[in-house]
Design an enzyme around this catalytic site. Structure first.
Site, PDB file in Angstrom:
ATOM      1  N   HIS A  89      42.438  36.238  33.011  1.00 36.24           N
ATOM      2  CA  HIS A  89      41.995  36.319  31.612  1.00 36.24           C
ATOM      3  C   HIS A  89      42.635  37.553  31.000  1.00 36.24           C
ATOM      4  CE1 HIS A  89      38.001  34.164  32.694  1.00 36.24           C
ATOM      5  NE2 HIS A  89      38.741  33.325  31.986  1.00 36.24           N
TER       6      HIS A  89
ATOM      7  N   ASP B 108      41.167  39.794  29.427  1.00 32.79           N
ATOM      8  CA  ASP B 108      40.318  40.986  29.586  1.00 32.79           C
ATOM      9  C   ASP B 108      40.459  41.644  30.960  1.00 32.79           C
ATOM     10  OD1 ASP B 108      38.699  39.418  31.256  1.00 32.79           O
ATOM     11  OD2 ASP B 108      36.945  39.459  29.933  1.00 32.79           O
TER      12      ASP B 108
ATOM     13  N   ARG C 141      44.360  29.594  31.788  1.00 36.80           N
ATOM     14  CA  ARG C 141      43.095  28.926  31.442  1.00 36.80           C
ATOM     15  C   ARG C 141      42.913  28.725  29.939  1.00 36.80           C
ATOM     16  NH1 ARG C 141      38.075  31.161  34.985  1.00 36.80           N
ATOM     17  NH2 ARG C 141      39.149  31.916  36.839  1.00 36.80           N
TER      18      ARG C 141
ATOM     19  N   CYS D  44      33.454  41.529  31.791  1.00 36.40           N
ATOM     20  CA  CYS D  44      33.164  40.101  32.012  1.00 36.40           C
ATOM     21  C   CYS D  44      31.689  39.816  31.794  1.00 36.40           C
ATOM     22  CB  CYS D  44      33.475  39.695  33.450  1.00 36.40           C
ATOM     23  SG  CYS D  44      35.166  39.894  33.938  1.00 36.40           S
TER      24      CYS D  44
ATOM     25  N   GLY E 270      34.337  31.033  46.515  1.00 40.00           N
ATOM     26  CA  GLY E 270      35.800  30.887  46.401  1.00 40.00           C
ATOM     27  C   GLY E 270      36.215  29.770  45.461  1.00 40.00           C
ATOM     28  N   LEU E 271      35.507  29.662  44.340  1.00 38.83           N
ATOM     29  CA  LEU E 271      35.713  28.499  43.468  1.00 38.83           C
ATOM     30  C   LEU E 271      36.830  28.668  42.437  1.00 38.83           C
ATOM     31  CD1 LEU E 271      31.922  27.775  42.718  1.00 38.83           C
ATOM     32  CD2 LEU E 271      33.402  26.559  44.336  1.00 38.83           C
TER      33      LEU E 271
ATOM     34  N   ALA F 154      39.881  38.047  43.604  1.00 41.32           N
ATOM     35  CA  ALA F 154      38.641  38.508  44.257  1.00 41.32           C
ATOM     36  C   ALA F 154      37.803  37.324  44.717  1.00 41.32           C
ATOM     37  CB  ALA F 154      37.841  39.383  43.301  1.00 41.32           C
ATOM     38  N   SER F 155      37.728  36.294  43.898  1.00 39.50           N
ATOM     39  CA  SER F 155      36.932  35.104  44.257  1.00 39.50           C
ATOM     40  C   SER F 155      37.471  34.469  45.530  1.00 39.50           C
ATOM     41  CB  SER F 155      36.936  34.110  43.093  1.00 39.50           C
ATOM     42  OG  SER F 155      36.748  32.788  43.519  1.00 39.50           O
TER      43      SER F 155
ATOM     44  N   GLU G  98      38.332  29.843  27.115  1.00 40.20           N
ATOM     45  CA  GLU G  98      37.543  30.725  27.992  1.00 40.20           C
ATOM     46  C   GLU G  98      36.776  31.781  27.206  1.00 40.20           C
ATOM     47  OE1 GLU G  98      37.701  30.736  31.735  1.00 40.20           O
ATOM     48  OE2 GLU G  98      38.533  28.733  31.533  1.00 40.20           O
TER      49      GLU G  98
ATOM     50  N   ASN H  43      41.883  33.605  40.643  1.00 40.89           N
ATOM     51  CA  ASN H  43      41.054  34.813  40.587  1.00 40.89           C
ATOM     52  C   ASN H  43      41.033  35.370  42.023  1.00 40.89           C
ATOM     53  OD1 ASN H  43      38.788  36.465  40.963  1.00 40.89           O
ATOM     54  ND2 ASN H  43      37.490  35.307  39.562  1.00 40.89           N
TER      55      ASN H  43
HETATM   56  O1  SUG Z   1      35.653  32.425  36.034  1.00 39.69           O
HETATM   57  N1  SUG Z   1      34.423  33.969  38.942  1.00 39.69           N
HETATM   58  C1  SUG Z   1      34.605  33.999  37.481  1.00 39.69           C
HETATM   59  C2  SUG Z   1      34.843  35.409  37.004  1.00 39.69           C
HETATM   60  C3  SUG Z   1      34.881  35.487  35.513  1.00 39.69           C
HETATM   61  C4  SUG Z   1      35.332  36.802  35.016  1.00 39.69           C
HETATM   62  N2  SUG Z   1      35.325  36.813  33.589  1.00 39.69           N
HETATM   63  C5  SUG Z   1      36.167  37.507  32.805  1.00 39.69           C
HETATM   64  N3  SUG Z   1      37.254  38.031  33.261  1.00 39.69           N
HETATM   65  N4  SUG Z   1      35.876  37.560  31.557  1.00 39.69           N
HETATM   66  C6  SUG Z   1      35.758  33.092  37.079  1.00 39.69           C
HETATM   67  O2  SUG Z   1      36.771  33.078  37.777  1.00 39.69           O
HETATM   68  C7  SUG Z   1      33.866  32.938  41.067  1.00 39.69           C
HETATM   69  C8  SUG Z   1      32.764  32.081  41.624  1.00 39.69           C
HETATM   70  C9  SUG Z   1      32.897  31.833  43.102  1.00 39.69           C
HETATM   71  O3  SUG Z   1      34.031  31.862  43.613  1.00 39.69           O
HETATM   72  O4  SUG Z   1      31.859  31.596  43.755  1.00 39.69           O
HETATM   73  C10 SUG Z   1      33.947  32.895  39.533  1.00 39.69           C
HETATM   74  O5  SUG Z   1      33.590  31.903  38.941  1.00 39.69           O
END
Ligand code: SUG
Length: 455
Positions: free
Chosen positions: A255, A257, A219, A377, A20-21, A27-28, A179, A25
Site C-alpha cells: 500500500h 502508506d 491492490r 494502518c 499468512g493470508l 510480514a503476513s 484499498e 505483504n
Molecule cells: O491487508 N494484513 C493486512 C495488513 C493491512 C495493512 N494496512 C495498511 N497498510 N494500510 C493486509 O495485508 C494479514 C492477515 C493474515 O495473514 O492473517 C493481513 O490481512
C-alpha cells in the site's frame, strides 16, 4: 470554521491470528503460523488510542466484525442447498472441506481501518458533506468480506445525513480494486480549508500494457481512485493522481502508506515511492497553492527494505493540538523503527534538521506489525469541523472512562493465545458474539451486526 483531524482506530478483534493470508505483504507471509495474542494486540491498540486522546487529539474507535463471518460462510453454501444448516454445522462443514476459506472468514483484518474506507472532508466536496466510500478490498478474499459490515458501522457512527454521505463500495472486481485511505492522503494549509486529495494507485485496471509490478499484486487501481474522486464530488483542481513505483510494490510495499504519509502541508516519503516522483511533487505543490514541504528520504539513509521492515512511513504524522499552523508535527512510529539502527539513526538526523517534524513518539504495536499493520494502518482519518464533530456518535470517542471500559471488556472476552490449533475451535463464534453484543452497548451503536437482528 475550526476543524480537526480525528483518527478512528480499528479495535483488534478476538480472533486476531497469523494465517499468512496476504500475498505481497511480507510480514503476513513471514509470520504465518506464529502464535498470536489477541488480548495483547487489542490492548496495544487501545494504548495508542489513549495516548493520543491524552495528548488532546480526537480519537475514535471502530469496532471489530463478527468472526467467523457467518454471512460469508452461508453465502458460500456451507449451510447446504436449502440454507438450513445450524451455525455449528456451517462451521464444521467449512473447516472440513476448505480450511483456508474458513481461516479467511475468521480473520480479524478489519482492525486495519486505513483500509476501511476513503474519506473526503466537507471542505473538498461539492455538496459540503463528509463523504465515505468503504473499500471493496477486492484483492484478498479475507478482506473483501469486510465492506458490508464496515458500511453499517460507519453509518451508525456518522449517522446524520445533513453532514455525512455514505456511498456503497465500488464494484468488486480486479479493475476497480480499492484499498481505501491506505492509498489516499490529504494535504492542506489548514484543516477546514480546501485541500489537495492525493490518490496513489498501483496499476491501471484496464490498460494491461501500462507499467505494473511483476511479482506482487497492485491492490489499488487508477480507475478505482478516479471513481472515488468523482463520487465524492472533488474538484480536479484539488486532486492529484499518482502511480506507485511498481518496483517498490515488488519489494513488499503493498500500500502507499508503507512508503509515504502526508499531513497538513507536509509529505514524508521515500525517494523511490512514486513513478515520475519530481512531476508528482510539483503537481501537489502547484495545486496546494501555498507552502508545500516534501521530506524525501534517500535510499542511502533508509533502503526500501528497511522501510518495509521498520514501517517508518507507516507512521502517523500529526499536527499537535493547539498548533497555530500545520507546522508543528509529531511522528508516531512503531517500536520496529527504534530497533532498526539505520532507521533510528535517520530519525535522529531528521529531528536535528529544521523540518515541521519536531518529535518522534514510539509505540509498541508488535502484534499488529507481525501481520503488516503499523500505526497508520490501524487508523482511519476523518477531518471534521465543529458541527460535524458534534454529530459523531459520542460514545465512540476515546476518553479515560471509555478506555477503562474497553480494557476491562478486552480482559474479559479475549484469549491470550491464538495458534493454528485454535482456528477450528467452534466456541469462537459464541465468544465473539458475546463480546460484540456487549461492545455495541458500550459504543451505543445499536444492533449493527446481523446476528443481533436474527431473533
Ligand atoms: O491487508 N494484513 C493486512 C495488513 C493491512 C495493512 N494496512 C495498511 N497498510 N494500510 C493486509 O495485508 C494479514 C492477515 C493474515 O495473514 O492473517 C493481513 O490481512
Amino acid at each position: 470554521m475550526r476543524a480537526v483531524e480525528a483518527n478512528f482506530d480499528g479495535l483488534v478483534g478476538p480472533t486476531h491470528n497469523y494465517s499468512g493470508l496476504s500475498f505481497g505483504n511480507i510480514a503476513s507471509a513471514k509470520n504465518q503460523g506464529v502464535v498470536a495474542n489477541p488480548k495483547l494486540a487489542a490492548l496495544q491498540g487501545l494504548k495508542k488510542m489513549k495516548a493520543l486522546a491524552d495528548m488532546g487529539f480526537i480519537q475514535g474507535v471502530l469496532p471489530p466484525q463478527e468472526r467467523p463471518c457467518m454471512t460469508t460462510l452461508r453465502a458460500l453454501g456451507y449451510a447446504g442447498s436449502n440454507g438450513g444448516g445450524t451455525d455449528g454445522e456451517v462451521i464444521r462443514a467449512a473447516i472440513a472441506s476448505d480450511p483456508l476459506v474458513y481461516s479467511s472468514a475468521l480473520s480479524a483484518s478489519s482492525m486495519w481501518s486505513a483500509n476501511a474506507a476513503t474519506v473526503s472532508p466537507s471542505a473538498d466536496t461539492a455538496d459540503g458533506r463528509v463523504h465515505f466510500t468503504p473499500a471493496n478490498l477486492n484483492n484478498k478474499f479475507h478482506r473483501s468480506i469486510e465492506h458490508t459490515q464496515t458500511s453499517r458501522t460507519l453509518r451508525a457512527i456518522f449517522a446524520d445525513e445533513k453532514h455525512f454521505a455514505h456511498h456503497p463500495a465500488l464494484p468488486g472486481c480486479p479493475q476497480f480494486g480499492d484499498e481505501g485511505a491506505a492509498n489516499h492522503t490529504r494535504l492542506c494549509r489548514q484543516y477546514g480549508e480546501r485541500g489537495v486529495e492525493f490518490f496513489v494507485y498501483g496499476a491501471s485496471g484496464f490498460d494491461t500494457a501500462a507499467p505494473k509490478p511483476l511479482k506482487f499484486p497492485a491492490r489499488q487501481t487508477r480507475e478505482a481512485s478516479q471513481a472515488i474522486a468523482r463520487l465524492h464530488g472533488l474538484d480536479e483542481k484539488g486532486v492529484v493522481f499518482a502511480q506507485q513505483n511498481p518496483q517498490v510494490i515488488d519489494a513488499g510495499v503493498f500500500h502507499n502508506d508503507v512508503i509515504a504519509v502526508g499531513n497538513g502541508h507536509v509529505l514524508f516519503c521515500h525517494e523511490l515511492a512514486f513513478r515520475k516522483q519530481p512531476e508528482v511533487l510539483a503537481e501537489i505543490s502547484a495545486k496546494l497553492a501555498s507552502e508545500f514541504v516534501a521530506i524525501e528520504v534517500s535510499a542511502d539513509d533508509v533502503s526500501v527494505e528497511d522501510a518495509v521492515q521498520s514501517y517508518l512511513f507507516n507512521s502517523q504524522l500529526l499536527t499537535r493540538p493547539g498548533a497555530q499552523m500545520s507546522g508543528d508535527m509529531l511522528l508516531l512510529v512503531p517500536e520496529e523503527c527504534r530497533s532498526n539502527a539505520r532507521v533510528w539513526a535517520y530519525l535522529q538526523k531528521l529531528l536535528a534538521q529544521k523540518t515541521p517534524i519536531g518529535e518522534v513518539l514510539v509505540m509498541d504495536l508488535r502484534e499488529s506489525m507481525r501481520n503488516g499493520g503499523g500505526p497508520a494502518c490501524l487508523r482511519l482519518r476523518v477531518e471534521l469541523n465543529e458541527q460535524e464533530l458534534a454529530a459523531v456518535n459520542p460514545a465512540t470517542l476515546m476518553n479515560e472512562a471509555l478506555y477503562r471500559r474497553l480494557t476491562a471488556w478486552v480482559e474479559k472476552h479475549y484469549r491470550d493465545q491464538f495458534g493454528e490449533g485454535d482456528l477450528g475451535d467452534p466456541a469462537l463464534l459464541t465468544e465473539c458474539r458475546h463480546a460484540l453484543d456487549e461492545l455495541t452497548q458500550i459504543l451505543a451503536l445499536g444492533p449493527v451486526y446481523p446476528f443481533q437482528r436474527q431473533s
